[in-house]
Structure formats: C-alpha cells, structure tokens
Design an enzyme around this catalytic site. Sequence first.
Site, PDB file in Angstrom:
ATOM      1  N   ARG A  22       0.921  -1.361   0.102  1.00 52.80           N
ATOM      2  CA  ARG A  22      -0.112  -0.191  -0.126  1.00 52.80           C
ATOM      3  C   ARG A  22       0.898   1.094  -0.191  1.00 52.80           C
ATOM      4  O   ARG A  22       0.435   2.304  -0.637  1.00 52.80           O
ATOM      5  CB  ARG A  22      -0.875   0.134   1.265  1.00 52.80           C
ATOM      6  CG  ARG A  22      -1.946  -0.884   1.053  1.00 52.80           C
ATOM      7  CD  ARG A  22      -3.121  -0.969   2.161  1.00 52.80           C
ATOM      8  NE  ARG A  22      -4.361  -1.622   1.699  1.00 52.80           N
ATOM      9  CZ  ARG A  22      -5.247  -2.186   2.683  1.00 52.80           C
ATOM     10  NH1 ARG A  22      -4.893  -2.159   3.920  1.00 52.80           N
ATOM     11  NH2 ARG A  22      -6.434  -2.694   2.286  1.00 52.80           N
ATOM     12  N   LYS A  48     -20.364 -15.941   0.404  1.00 56.20           N
ATOM     13  CA  LYS A  48     -21.782 -15.782   0.864  1.00 56.20           C
ATOM     14  C   LYS A  48     -22.694 -15.071  -0.285  1.00 56.20           C
ATOM     15  O   LYS A  48     -22.084 -14.057  -0.884  1.00 56.20           O
ATOM     16  CB  LYS A  48     -22.306 -15.296   2.032  1.00 56.20           C
ATOM     17  CG  LYS A  48     -21.858 -15.788   3.310  1.00 56.20           C
ATOM     18  CD  LYS A  48     -22.223 -15.040   4.509  1.00 56.20           C
ATOM     19  CE  LYS A  48     -21.938 -15.530   5.920  1.00 56.20           C
ATOM     20  NZ  LYS A  48     -22.118 -14.870   6.821  1.00 56.20           N
ATOM     21  N   GLY A  78     -10.504  -8.406  -1.523  1.00 58.14           N
ATOM     22  CA  GLY A  78      -9.235  -8.758  -0.593  1.00 58.14           C
ATOM     23  C   GLY A  78      -8.797 -10.152  -0.902  1.00 58.14           C
ATOM     24  O   GLY A  78      -7.725 -10.595  -0.781  1.00 58.14           O
ATOM     25  N   GLY A 129     -13.484  -3.519  -0.331  1.00 54.80           N
ATOM     26  CA  GLY A 129     -15.104  -2.941  -0.436  1.00 54.80           C
ATOM     27  C   GLY A 129     -15.404  -2.032  -1.352  1.00 54.80           C
ATOM     28  O   GLY A 129     -16.196  -1.743  -1.724  1.00 54.80           O
TER      29      GLY A 129
END
Length: 395
Positions: free
Chosen positions: A38, A200, A354, A377
């Site tokens: 990062r 999910k 991720g 996200g």
Amino acid sequence: MSDIRSIDELDAKGKKVLVRVDFNAPVDDDGNVTDDTRIRAALPTVRKLVDDGARVILTSHRGRPAGEGYEEDFSLAPIAERLQELIGRDVALSRDIVGPDVQNAADALNDGDIMMLENIRFDKREKKNDPEFARQLASLADAYVNDAFGTAHRAHASTAGVAEILPAYAGYLMQREVDMLTGMLDDPKRPFVAILGGSKVSDKIKVIDALMDKADVLVIGGGMCFTFLLAQGYGVGSSLKEDDWVDAARDMLDAAEAKGVRMLLPVDVVVADAFANDARTEVVAVDAIPDDMMGLDIGPETAKLYSDAIADAASVFWNGPMGVFEMPSFEAGTKAVAEAVAANEAADTIIGGGDSVAAVNKFDLADAMTFISTGGGASMELVQGEKLPGVEALR
Ligand code: ADP
Ligand code: MG
C-alpha cells in the site's frame, strides 16, 4: 476517460498539499511493516508532488484505534519510517493531526518536504465527517489530493469533508482504480466473463445483480454456489448455504436466462467430512453430495469447464475464490481459475476483492493480470454501481 479531476491538473509548486493515502499496512510486534504494497502504491503520487515542489502533508488511517487520542499500537511511525526508505527523503511525523503545532509545522515546510500526520482515526471526528474537524484539516493546506481508493466508499472528514473545502484532485492510484473498474464495466471487450465466488450470496448479491446486466458469461463458485445449487433442486449436505437466499438465487437464474447471460454453476465439487485441511475428501457430482459432507472447492470437471470459458473471454472480472483456498486441500479450483485468467494474455483481466487478490498473490500470478484492485470493499461498491463519496468529491 473518467471525469474526476487529475493531479496532473494541479499546479503544485510551493503549495501545501494535503494527500489522503491508504497506508493501513500490516505491522509486526517489533514495529516492522510486513507488507508495504500500500505504501508503494502511493509512491507515484507522492513522488510527482515532491518533484513538482509541493509541500506534502500526508494523512492516513491505520487499523481501528478507539478514537480517543494517540495509541502506540496504531501509530504511523513504522509507516513513516518505511516511506522514508522507499522515497529517500525525510518524512516528519506530527503527533497532532490538527491544531496550532501542526499548523506551524505545515507552514514551516519547504518545497519538496514531506510531513505525515499521525493516524487520522486517533480523532473520532474523522469517521463522523465532522465539519469543524474537516475545516481544521483543510486549513493546513492549499489543495487536496485523494489517493486512498481503499477508503473512497467512506464519507469521512479526510476522504469527503476536506474535498468540499479545498480544490480536490485524484492521485494516480485513485485515478487508475476508477478508470480501470469503470472502464471495464462501461464498455467491456466481449465476450465479458465475470467470475464470482467467495463465501456468501448475501455478500455478493448486488455485485451479481450489477454484472448480470453487463457480462456475457457469469461463472459462480465458492461457498455461494451451494445456495444456487439448492435453487436448482440439489441437496448440498453440510455445505455453507443461506436458506433465506435460495429464492433470490432462483430469481437470478431466471433473470440470466431471460437476459441471455450464460450462467455457469459447478458440475462437481470437492466434499470433506470436516472444515479442515486434513479432512477426508472426495470428488462428487453435484447431484451426489453426501448429506454429512460439505463442499469446500469446485471439482476438476468444473475447473475445466470454467477455464474453457475464461480462455474464450476478451475481458474478465474476477471476485471471490472458488473454494477454501487458504487450505491446500481445497485450493485447486481457485488455482485453476487463476491460471486460466493469467493464461489469457489477450484479455483485459481485473481482479477485485481482498481474498481474491490474496489468492492470486499466493499462486504468484499477479504480474499476469491487467489490473489488481487495491480496493476491497471500495471496488465492490463501485462494481455494484454505487457512488463512492471519496470519488464523487473529486468530480
Ligand atoms: P473476496 O474477499 O475476494 O471478496 P470473500 O470475502 O467473499 O472474497 O470470500 C472469501 C472466503 O470465502 C475465503 O476465506 C474462502 O475460504 C471462503 N470460501 C470459498 N469457498 C468456500 C466454501 N465452499 N465454503 C466455505 N467458505 C468458502
Ligand atoms: Mg473477503
């Protein structure tokens, strides 16, 4: 390509520029940064500003401090140290985030100097996008650059509030993320194959919905495939399943058919008698999943089917592993898909999420992809067609 204002339009010479970066990098117990991806990702933006003679004021969060002031465990000190090594210049860390001391320090900067504010989340007003806090932060600088795509889906003081006060620009990382993700979604090369996995259906329903309108082929794997298999009338044993989402899965299968989207579901799966790497495993067809076993990966026939579809693609978007790739016994499906995406050199290939990115790195295939989103996200929200506060503020 995109309509966000680029850092290239900023005349930065002699200006104090507040730069929001995502330096939320992992740090070990000895205070060493264990993965500086990062930090490296923001280097082009920081270098450009330094070279232009800007006075750079960096701000980032790290982890989840209480928001009640300084906490050593969440300090940016290890980050400042690593940035200093990477960029070859001093990086002065300011204990204060706002207030007279940091104001003076900012005013004392020379052209090309870099200072870093301590963890912005030491002040709980950051996450509340408190207007007074945003005003104080903005008062440190003449212009604002946002290069923190990973937090662009949050309307915080340092990602949204300040952008309303100062002239605001997108850094190179931010620009590239937005260009790549929206570029593929707005005008994909066809056939466009979207691969969706992960745990999910409920987490990914909006992504599936959004891609249903864009993709030619939708490939489904991971834990969520079992809810789809239920919708198709199969038994799934003790696999991960969401009973409340079976109807939604059935609706999606119908919608895909109505829209002429080819939806690929597993034809075989790897089942196990426990959620463990050393469990007893078996490959079974989807109509023969034993009641007392759970599916933890797609099977080899499915991997072949998916790889063939990927080989024919002109563009690929992939989010979500095909199985529990963290355990070697259940990594084969994810690995096969990653290899198929990597092998399609002619296609535009974008990886988001991720765990998907972690999987691609695990198999050492990152270099073979067109673009790996750092967003997590934020990338998913963008793909879902949502407006990201941190991006909207730059329009
Ligand atoms: P991403 O972070 O790429 O968006 P997700 O967070 O949605 O992906 O899902 C990743 C997780 O899904 C991984 O931890 C993986 O172990 C889990 N997973 C994949 N397949 C299964 C499965 N069949 N059963 C249970 N968990 C699964
Ligand atoms: Mg995840």
